[in-house]
Design an enzyme around this catalytic site. Structure first.
Site, short mmCIF file in Angstrom:
data_model
loop_
_atom_site.label_atom_id
_atom_site.label_comp_id
_atom_site.label_asym_id
_atom_site.label_seq_id
_atom_site.Cartn_x
_atom_site.Cartn_y
_atom_site.Cartn_z
N ASN A 1 8.43 -5.62 -1.09
CA ASN A 1 7.98 -4.30 -0.14
C ASN A 1 6.76 -4.28 0.15
O ASN A 1 6.00 -3.79 -0.61
CB ASN A 1 8.61 -2.98 -0.87
CG ASN A 1 8.60 -1.67 0.11
OD1 ASN A 1 7.97 -1.76 1.17
ND2 ASN A 1 9.04 -0.51 -0.34
N PRO B 1 0.85 -1.22 0.18
CA PRO B 1 0.09 -0.05 -0.17
C PRO B 1 0.76 1.18 0.08
O PRO B 1 1.86 1.40 0.70
CB PRO B 1 -1.01 -0.15 1.32
CG PRO B 1 0.21 -1.11 2.22
CD PRO B 1 0.58 -2.18 1.19
N ASN B 2 0.17 2.09 -0.70
CA ASN B 2 0.89 3.74 -0.91
C ASN B 2 2.02 3.73 -1.73
O ASN B 2 2.65 4.80 -1.79
CB ASN B 2 1.09 4.27 0.51
CG ASN B 2 -0.12 4.29 1.44
OD1 ASN B 2 -1.19 4.88 0.98
ND2 ASN B 2 -0.33 3.70 2.69
N ALA C 1 3.33 -0.76 4.80
CA ALA C 1 2.77 -0.89 6.22
C ALA C 1 2.40 -2.15 6.46
O ALA C 1 2.32 -2.53 7.69
CB ALA C 1 1.68 0.08 6.67
N TYR D 1 11.21 8.91 1.16
CA TYR D 1 11.11 7.78 0.09
C TYR D 1 11.83 8.08 -1.21
O TYR D 1 11.86 7.29 -1.99
CB TYR D 1 9.76 7.40 -0.18
CG TYR D 1 8.81 6.83 1.31
CD1 TYR D 1 9.55 5.72 1.94
CD2 TYR D 1 7.87 7.53 1.75
CE1 TYR D 1 8.79 4.98 2.89
CE2 TYR D 1 7.44 7.09 2.81
CZ TYR D 1 7.82 6.05 3.55
OH TYR D 1 7.19 5.40 4.74
N GLU E 1 13.35 -9.10 1.34
CA GLU E 1 12.53 -8.00 2.10
C GLU E 1 13.11 -6.57 1.64
O GLU E 1 14.42 -6.36 1.92
CB GLU E 1 12.33 -8.11 3.52
CG GLU E 1 11.51 -6.86 4.15
CD GLU E 1 11.28 -7.09 5.63
OE1 GLU E 1 11.77 -8.19 6.01
OE2 GLU E 1 10.67 -6.28 6.09
N ARG F 1 13.52 4.97 12.53
CA ARG F 1 12.20 5.62 12.44
C ARG F 1 11.36 5.09 13.62
O ARG F 1 11.86 4.54 14.54
CB ARG F 1 11.43 5.15 11.02
CG ARG F 1 12.24 5.91 9.66
CD ARG F 1 11.31 5.53 8.63
NE ARG F 1 10.20 6.09 8.43
CZ ARG F 1 9.20 5.92 7.41
NH1 ARG F 1 9.32 5.15 6.83
NH2 ARG F 1 8.13 6.82 7.67
N HIS G 1 12.86 -2.27 1.80
CA HIS G 1 12.50 -0.88 2.14
C HIS G 1 13.20 0.20 1.69
O HIS G 1 14.51 0.20 1.81
CB HIS G 1 12.17 -0.87 3.69
CG HIS G 1 11.36 -1.91 4.37
ND1 HIS G 1 9.84 -1.77 4.06
CD2 HIS G 1 11.61 -3.14 4.81
CE1 HIS G 1 9.69 -3.09 4.74
NE2 HIS G 1 10.46 -3.73 5.15
N ARG H 1 5.09 11.16 -2.82
CA ARG H 1 4.91 10.68 -1.30
C ARG H 1 6.15 10.97 -0.24
O ARG H 1 6.96 10.24 -0.48
CB ARG H 1 4.49 9.31 -1.14
CG ARG H 1 4.23 8.90 0.39
CD ARG H 1 4.18 7.02 0.21
NE ARG H 1 3.94 6.76 1.79
CZ ARG H 1 4.25 5.63 2.13
NH1 ARG H 1 4.69 4.69 1.10
NH2 ARG H 1 3.96 5.09 3.29
C1 DQA Z 1 8.58 1.21 3.55
C2 DQA Z 1 8.38 1.41 5.17
C3 DQA Z 1 7.17 1.32 5.64
O1 DQA Z 1 7.24 1.39 7.25
C4 DQA Z 1 6.05 2.12 5.31
O2 DQA Z 1 4.88 1.77 5.89
C5 DQA Z 1 5.98 2.08 3.70
C6 DQA Z 1 7.23 2.15 2.94
C7 DQA Z 1 9.51 1.56 2.62
O3 DQA Z 1 9.74 1.25 1.56
O4 DQA Z 1 10.34 2.45 3.49
O5 DQA Z 1 4.73 2.29 2.95
O6 DQA Z 1 7.87 0.02 3.53
#
Ligand code: DQA
Length: 151
Positions: A76, A12-13, A79, A25, A100, A109, A102, A20
């Site tokens: 990735n 998501p997002n 959240a 990011y 994984e 964080r 990020h 964003r």
């Molecule tokens: C994320 C880190 C997560 O905590 C966050 O909710 C994201 C992006 C990252 O790529 O840094 O949506 O996965």
């Protein structure tokens, strides 16, 4: 012989990347990341399947579909990383090596981002290196699976 396939799954997002919180990011869009993954994978003789969804079940379905078919998974989960036992279970059931990724450094964080369910099933985690982390994950999977049936 067909090229090995690496599945890249985004949660998501991540469709909002570019606009964003660029200070967290970066400025690359998800389309930029997809294109650099495809270019990089092509140099290694690998095919990429690239997906993003804001819905947990979509991620579960894509991960299930990798079983017996994909050489590796780059994930990735956004959240959902911090909340989703369903994604953890899908990764365990898929029995496909996963890395994984990020973009941000989770450990710099909020405390709630320090917990990862995905990490319990992943071979390794790359965080804090921005979009380059995806390419490093493809390299890691290539190395991990080289010499096995699917890569
Ligand atoms: C994320 C880190 C997560 O905590 C966050 O909710 C994201 C992006 C990252 O790529 O840094 O949506 O996965």
């Amino acid at each position: 012989m067909t090229a090995p396939v690496i599945l890249v799954v985004n949660g998501p997002n991540l469709n909002m990347l570019g606009s964003r919180q660029p200070e967290v990011y970066g400025r690359d869009t998800l389309a930029d990341i997809e294109s650099s993954c495809r270019q990089h994978a092509a140099t290694l003789g690998i095919d990429i399947e690239f997906h993003q969804s804001n819905h947990e079940g979509d991620l579960v379905t894509w991960i299930q579909g990798a079983r017996g078919r994909c050489a590796g998974i780059v994930i990735n989960a956004g959240a959902y990383t911090h909340t989703s036992i369903a994604i953890l279970d899908a990764l365990l059931a898929a029995e496909v090596p996963a890395i994984e990724v990020h973009l941000s450094n989770l450990h710099q964080r909020e405390d709630f981002r320090h917990q990862s369910y995905v990490a319990k099933a992943a071979k390794g985690m790359i965080c804090g290196l921005g979009s380059h982390g995806y390419l490093l994950a493809i390299d890691a999977l290539t190395r991990l699976t080289r010499g096995t049936r699917k890569a």
